[in-house]
Design an enzyme around this catalytic site. Structure first.
Site, short mmCIF file in Angstrom:
data_model
loop_
_atom_site.label_atom_id
_atom_site.label_comp_id
_atom_site.label_asym_id
_atom_site.label_seq_id
_atom_site.Cartn_x
_atom_site.Cartn_y
_atom_site.Cartn_z
N PRO A 125 59.81 27.45 44.15
CA PRO A 125 60.18 28.06 45.44
C PRO A 125 61.66 28.39 45.43
CG PRO A 125 59.90 25.68 45.67
CD PRO A 125 59.51 26.02 44.27
N MET A 126 62.02 29.62 45.80
CA MET A 126 63.43 30.03 45.79
C MET A 126 63.73 30.86 47.03
SD MET A 126 64.04 30.90 41.75
CE MET A 126 62.41 31.63 41.50
N ASP A 164 66.71 25.37 33.61
CA ASP A 164 67.23 26.05 32.42
C ASP A 164 66.16 26.49 31.43
OD1 ASP A 164 69.68 25.55 33.53
OD2 ASP A 164 70.30 24.05 32.06
N GLN A 220 56.39 25.47 50.57
CA GLN A 220 57.36 24.38 50.46
C GLN A 220 58.09 24.17 51.78
OE1 GLN A 220 61.39 24.31 48.65
NE2 GLN A 220 60.47 22.94 47.12
N CYS A 263 67.03 20.59 46.96
CA CYS A 263 67.99 21.67 47.20
C CYS A 263 69.41 21.11 47.31
CB CYS A 263 67.63 22.44 48.47
SG CYS A 263 68.80 23.79 48.83
N GLY A 291 62.78 28.63 37.34
CA GLY A 291 63.58 28.95 38.52
C GLY A 291 64.31 30.26 38.31
N ASN A 294 61.75 20.88 35.26
CA ASN A 294 62.38 22.09 35.80
C ASN A 294 63.84 22.13 35.40
OD1 ASN A 294 63.73 22.95 38.95
ND2 ASN A 294 62.83 24.43 37.59
#
Length: 350
Positions: free
Chosen positions: A20-21, A206, A74, A104, A228, A204
């Protein structure tokens, strides 16, 4: 690597997930990435309290639609009652999985004692998880970081508590909150979380290539991985990595025609979803990444100049023509000769 991942009663048809972004994984992006083969794309981070109040822009972030293999919403927040109410609304909206954000690092989020600030208040984090699990029948998952800083690496402990509460999977970004996005993600540190629980663990941070995907899974022992920032300008990345991990396929990036088709499809979907002028404004960051990630023109300075120019255009039609000129010089020749190239553009996107 086997195909598929089980989270509670939900079967996910892949092990390469998209994170989720905020400002990125809106409905147009999720539908496009899903059409390109992504098995799991979560919504933008949604404030549970604002969702419960039905604030229009927040409801839009949780929007569901056709063409998605599953819906993952999310939620972020710091009040157990409001988190529970937001989760009930998410379930009613059609969420297959409800994910809680404990990761976050943004100051506006941690300043409200939410996101990765919850790594410093595990008691509150547990109350949030308990309230959510009790409120809904859908699987609840959690996305977290390794800890607040290097002196408080408590992801394994929090994951263990999450499993006891009834959370069905955890995703761990291999950085602390103090690191934000500096340095490199420590995939090996996620191994401690994997050893602490029996529920699925997702690594998660890189991961932008098949080699990195394999290394992240090997070092962490995780059941799956989550992409991501690597998907910026590459909505096809999850599907490409999925195939590469399954059979070792070396997958080339999309060529001119396919890439142009993808970008125009995304642009038109954004305009349809948001209307004008907001749809074009929301799309511009994606447009910039598409141009940056493409190998044309070869000179990076030319790409940078093209990005600046195209991101100032005021209409979707101008963007389509200019992008076609940039990536398909043959079309620019026809246009400069007075030939209407819009029929060819329409043909490109079907």
């Amino acid at each position: 690597m086997t195909s598929g991942l089980q989270i509670g009663d939900v079967q996910i048809a892949g092990r390469v997930l998209m994170a989720p972004m905020t400002g990125i994984t809106d409905l147009p992006f999720r539908q496009l990435a899903s059409r390109l083969g992504a098995a799991y794309v979560a919504t933008e981070m949604v404030a549970a309290a604002e969702l419960a109040r039905a604030r229009p822009d927040v409801v839009r972030r949780a929007a569901v639609g056709a063409g998605l293999p599953l819906t993952v919403i999310q939620l972020v927040g710091g009040d157990p009652d409001k988190m529970a109410e937001g989760a009930r609304m998410a379930e009613a909206a059609g969420a297959d999985i409800i994910d809680l954000n404990f990761g976050c690092p943004a100051k506006e989020v941690t300043g409200a004692a939410c996101g990765s600030a919850l790594m410093r208040t595990p008691d509150l984090a547990c109350r949030l998880m308990e309230a959510t699990v009790k409120a809904v029948s859908r699987p609840v998952t959690v996305k977290m970081r390794l800890g607040w800083d290097e002196n408080s690496l408590n992801a394994a402990d929090l994951a263990r508590q999450a499993e006891e509460i009834g959370v069905k999977a955890v995703t761990v970004h291999g950085r602390t909150r103090k690191q934000f996005y500096t340095g490199v993600a420590d995939w090996s540190a996620v191994a401690e979380v994997k050893q602490a629980v029996s529920i699925p663990v997702v690594v998660n941070g890189d991961i932008i290539s098949a080699e990195q995907a394999r290394d992240a899974l090997t070092q962490s022992g995780a059941d799956a991985l989550m992409l991501g920032r690597g998907v910026y300008g590459r909505p096809w990345l999850a599907a490409h990595l999925e195939r590469a991990l399954l059979d070792g396929t070396r997958l080339a990036e999309p060529e001119r025609e396919e890439r142009l088709s993808i970008v125009i499809e995304h642009l038109r979907a954004s305009v349809d979803f948001y209307g004008l002028p907001l749809g074009l404004k929301m799309f511009r960051k994606h447009l910039g990444w598409y141009i940056e990630q493409a190998p044309w023109p070869e000179d990076p300075l030319e790409r940078r100049a093209a990005k600046a120019r195209l991101c100032r255009l005021d209409s979707p039609q101008e963007v389509e023509v200019a992008l076609s000129d940039l990536w398909r010089p043959d079309m620019a020749h026809f246009r400069n000769s007075g030939v209407d190239i819009m029929p060819q553009l329409v043909k490109v996107v079907g």
